[in-house]
Design an enzyme around this catalytic site. Structure first.
Site, PDB file in Angstrom:
ATOM      1  N   PHE A 197      -3.457   3.039   8.689  1.00 53.19           N
ATOM      2  CA  PHE A 197      -3.774   3.162   7.694  1.00 53.19           C
ATOM      3  C   PHE A 197      -5.660   2.874   7.856  1.00 53.19           C
ATOM      4  O   PHE A 197      -5.944   1.957   8.768  1.00 53.19           O
ATOM      5  CB  PHE A 197      -3.795   2.236   6.745  1.00 53.19           C
ATOM      6  CG  PHE A 197      -4.736   3.765   5.252  1.00 53.19           C
ATOM      7  CD1 PHE A 197      -5.396   4.500   4.291  1.00 53.19           C
ATOM      8  CD2 PHE A 197      -6.788   2.702   4.972  1.00 53.19           C
ATOM      9  CE1 PHE A 197      -5.366   4.917   3.702  1.00 53.19           C
ATOM     10  CE2 PHE A 197      -7.186   3.172   3.716  1.00 53.19           C
ATOM     11  CZ  PHE A 197      -6.773   4.311   3.180  1.00 53.19           C
ATOM     12  N   ASP A 241       0.609  -5.242   6.985  1.00 54.50           N
ATOM     13  CA  ASP A 241       0.328  -4.989   5.741  1.00 54.50           C
ATOM     14  C   ASP A 241       1.622  -4.188   4.425  1.00 54.50           C
ATOM     15  O   ASP A 241       1.836  -3.597   5.540  1.00 54.50           O
ATOM     16  CB  ASP A 241      -0.400  -3.882   5.953  1.00 54.50           C
ATOM     17  CG  ASP A 241      -1.751  -2.927   5.095  1.00 54.50           C
ATOM     18  OD1 ASP A 241      -1.443  -3.387   3.766  1.00 54.50           O
ATOM     19  OD2 ASP A 241      -3.300  -2.887   5.380  1.00 54.50           O
ATOM     20  N   TYR A 272      -2.871  -2.240  -6.729  1.00 54.23           N
ATOM     21  CA  TYR A 272      -3.336  -1.148  -7.535  1.00 54.23           C
ATOM     22  C   TYR A 272      -2.563  -0.482  -6.939  1.00 54.23           C
ATOM     23  O   TYR A 272      -2.782   0.973  -8.260  1.00 54.23           O
ATOM     24  CB  TYR A 272      -4.574  -1.491  -7.276  1.00 54.23           C
ATOM     25  CG  TYR A 272      -5.452  -1.238  -5.908  1.00 54.23           C
ATOM     26  CD1 TYR A 272      -5.074   0.236  -5.245  1.00 54.23           C
ATOM     27  CD2 TYR A 272      -6.138  -1.529  -5.745  1.00 54.23           C
ATOM     28  CE1 TYR A 272      -5.103   0.887  -4.292  1.00 54.23           C
ATOM     29  CE2 TYR A 272      -7.037  -0.958  -3.870  1.00 54.23           C
ATOM     30  CZ  TYR A 272      -6.251  -0.339  -3.514  1.00 54.23           C
ATOM     31  OH  TYR A 272      -6.231  -0.044  -1.558  1.00 54.23           O
ATOM     32  N   LYS A 273      -1.805  -0.378  -6.055  1.00 57.78           N
ATOM     33  CA  LYS A 273      -0.502   0.543  -5.796  1.00 57.78           C
ATOM     34  C   LYS A 273       1.184   0.626  -6.750  1.00 57.78           C
ATOM     35  O   LYS A 273       0.611   0.802  -7.945  1.00 57.78           O
ATOM     36  CB  LYS A 273      -0.278   1.004  -4.779  1.00 57.78           C
ATOM     37  CG  LYS A 273      -1.401   1.178  -3.278  1.00 57.78           C
ATOM     38  CD  LYS A 273      -1.802   0.752  -2.722  1.00 57.78           C
ATOM     39  CE  LYS A 273      -2.072   1.516  -1.095  1.00 57.78           C
ATOM     40  NZ  LYS A 273      -3.151   1.471  -0.804  1.00 57.78           N
ATOM     41  N   ARG A 317       1.500  14.515  -1.012  1.00 53.54           N
ATOM     42  CA  ARG A 317       2.551  12.500  -1.018  1.00 53.54           C
ATOM     43  C   ARG A 317       3.052  12.586  -2.509  1.00 53.54           C
ATOM     44  O   ARG A 317       1.717  12.855  -3.281  1.00 53.54           O
ATOM     45  CB  ARG A 317       1.961  11.679  -0.007  1.00 53.54           C
ATOM     46  CG  ARG A 317       2.203  10.819   0.040  1.00 53.54           C
ATOM     47  CD  ARG A 317       0.815   9.360   0.374  1.00 53.54           C
ATOM     48  NE  ARG A 317       0.239   9.303  -0.667  1.00 53.54           N
ATOM     49  CZ  ARG A 317      -0.982   8.481  -0.352  1.00 53.54           C
ATOM     50  NH1 ARG A 317      -0.629   7.740   0.805  1.00 53.54           N
ATOM     51  NH2 ARG A 317      -1.682   7.439  -1.281  1.00 53.54           N
TER      52      ARG A 317
HETATM   53  C1  LIG Z   1      -4.016   1.669   0.610  1.00 51.99           C
HETATM   54  C2  LIG Z   1      -4.753   1.235   1.128  1.00 51.99           C
HETATM   55  C3  LIG Z   1      -5.836  -0.249   2.121  1.00 51.99           C
HETATM   56  C4  LIG Z   1      -6.757   0.339   0.855  1.00 51.99           C
HETATM   57  O1  LIG Z   1      -7.669  -0.988   1.675  1.00 51.99           O
HETATM   58  P1  LIG Z   1      -9.004  -1.586  -0.173  1.00 51.99           P
HETATM   59  O2  LIG Z   1     -10.021  -2.241   1.071  1.00 51.99           O
HETATM   60  O3  LIG Z   1      -8.009  -1.775  -0.823  1.00 51.99           O
HETATM   61  O4  LIG Z   1      -9.708  -0.437  -0.174  1.00 51.99           O
HETATM   62  C5  LIG Z   1      -5.717  -0.710   3.365  1.00 51.99           C
HETATM   63  N1  LIG Z   1      -4.583  -0.081   4.163  1.00 51.99           N
HETATM   64  C6  LIG Z   1      -3.926   0.736   4.048  1.00 51.99           C
HETATM   65  C7  LIG Z   1      -2.348   0.152   4.906  1.00 51.99           C
HETATM   66  C8  LIG Z   1      -3.694   0.726   2.605  1.00 51.99           C
HETATM   67  O5  LIG Z   1      -2.161   1.564   2.216  1.00 51.99           O
END
Ligand SMILES: *Cc1c(COP(=O)(O)O)cnc(C)c1O
Length: 397
Positions: free
Chosen positions: A113, A184, A209-210, A356
């Protein structure tokens, strides 16, 4: 899949919606509303500042950390909740780099990400010691590992394609070469079976939150393996990670354990919603959730491929090689997703052309999947997406 009727009843889902976006923002656990109201009225309202002791607010990040730890195969006492995932990525990476002071390469992949890569770039700039962020294709990670690598930093399940890395194998290979790992789990926690202790992972981070359904902006978590817990040096050395915060010592001394990964005041209200979400997770076994997800995802892929020849599968076909979401390439993906949402199927779009869909057995069953396939087929085959108002991108896709 009647095994999940009990968990399904615990969520509020709007009438007429098939929610295939729990991989981005999980739905509202019904109990969260009441729980938050109680924390606000009975704790914040009545206890005021004494709530930090009386209501146990201060101990909550570690308690919730352990509840999440059960879902990701972590040893008790090694997961801490707080901040956002981006911050936790920074913290884990900084600590890992400091444990490998003679090396300068951070290895990651192009499926990571962007925020994880951005945080690495920022950390490299701040450190100013010639670190290099080396980004390779996801399938090239194993061959790119070498004795130059200080830290292998990967998102286990690719946020776009759902391709899943072999955490145990890559961790073993990295460690054999003297590197540390930062995993992660943003698209893994609550989605697939994760065994951090079994895989020997060094550090892990994730959001709540996911799939975990903790609510918009719910706090993140960090895992530090037992062997590093007392050595990992916190780059974000805030007062609540101090050995004795209320000594108000002018010099920082890290707490002896995972508490050193705390930074500042925890988000008590957000954690109340998260606790209500974790009550639902207490009802299930991750193995059963993952098995149900694979079954539903396979049915979804077969249904979409049979009904919509214009969509091309972007996820691995083998269920054991992917996480719990399913993606398709479609040139008009953005507009098509807007049309799907208008028709009651909520998924999301990831540039450049990915539609998705999150598959979440806690509140989705075979009937939902079947109905979703019918709606997606109607949107694509009858060109319901072909309207000017669906072509304009909103701020959040
Ligand atoms: C959703 C996601 C994030 C988002 O990071 P936030 O700091 O919570 O906004 C970061 N890394 C990955 C791999 C994600 O899927």
């Amino acid at each position: 899949m009647s095994g999940f009727a009990d968990t399904r009843a615990r969520f509020h889902l709007p009438e007429g919606v098939i929610y295939l976006d729990g991989n981005s923002l999980g739905p509202l656990p019904r109990a969260a509303t009441e729980r938050m109201a109680r924390v606000m009225q009975d704790e914040w309202g009545e206890m005021l500042i004494t709530g930090w002791n009386k209501a146990g607010w201060m101990a909550q990040p570690g308690r919730i950390g352990d509840r999440i730890g059960r879902l990701i195969g972590a040893e008790p006492g090694h997961v801490m909740v707080g901040d956002t995932l981006s911050v936790k990525v920074y913290q884990a990476l900084a600590a890992a780099l400091e444990l490998r002071p003679d090396r300068r390469v951070i290895l990651s992949d192009s499926g990571n990400f962007p925020s994880d890569l951005y945080m690495a770039e920022g950390l490299i700039r701040t450190l100013g010691q010639g670190y290099e962020l080396r980004v390779v294709a996801p399938e090239k990670v194993a061959e790119a590992l070498s004795e130059e690598v200080a830290v292998l930093m990967l998102t286990e399940v690719d946020y776009r394609t759902a391709r899943q890395h072999d955490m145990a194998a890559l961790t073993a290979q990295a460690q054999e070469l003297g590197a540390l790992t930062v995993w992660d789990l943003a698209h893994s926690a609550g989605a697939v079976e994760v065994d951090l202790a079994g895989a020997g992972a060094d550090f892990a981070v994730g959001c709540t939150y996911k799939y975990l359904n903790g609510g918009p902006g719910a706090p993140a978590f960090i895992y530090v393996a037992p062997e590093h817990a007392a050595k990992a040096s916190p780059a974000l050395s805030g007062w609540l990670g101090h050995e004795a915060p209320f000594d108000f010592d002018p010099t920082y001394r890290p707490a002896p354990d995972i508490a050193r990964m705390r930074v500042g005041t925890p988000p008590v209200l957000g954690m109340a919603a998260l606790e209500a979400a974790l009550d639902v997770w207490d009802m299930v076994d991750m193995r059963e959730v993952a098995a149900a997800s694979r079954k539903l995802s396979t049915a979804f892929i077969e249904g979409v491929e049979a009904a919509c020849p214009a969509l091309r599968l972007a996820s691995p076909r083998r269920a054991t090689e992917r996480g719990s979401h399913v993606s398709f390439h479609f040139a008009h993906g953005y507009a098509a997703m807007q049309a799907c949402i208008a028709e009651g199927v909520i998924g999301d779009f990831r540039a450049p052309d990915i539609m998705r869909f999150g598959i979440t057995p806690l509140y989705l069953d075979e009937d939902d999947i079947e109905r979703a396939v019918e709606i997606i087929a109607r949107v694509v085959n009858d060109r319901l997406w072909d309207r000017p108002d669906y072509a304009t991108r909103a701020a959040v896709t």
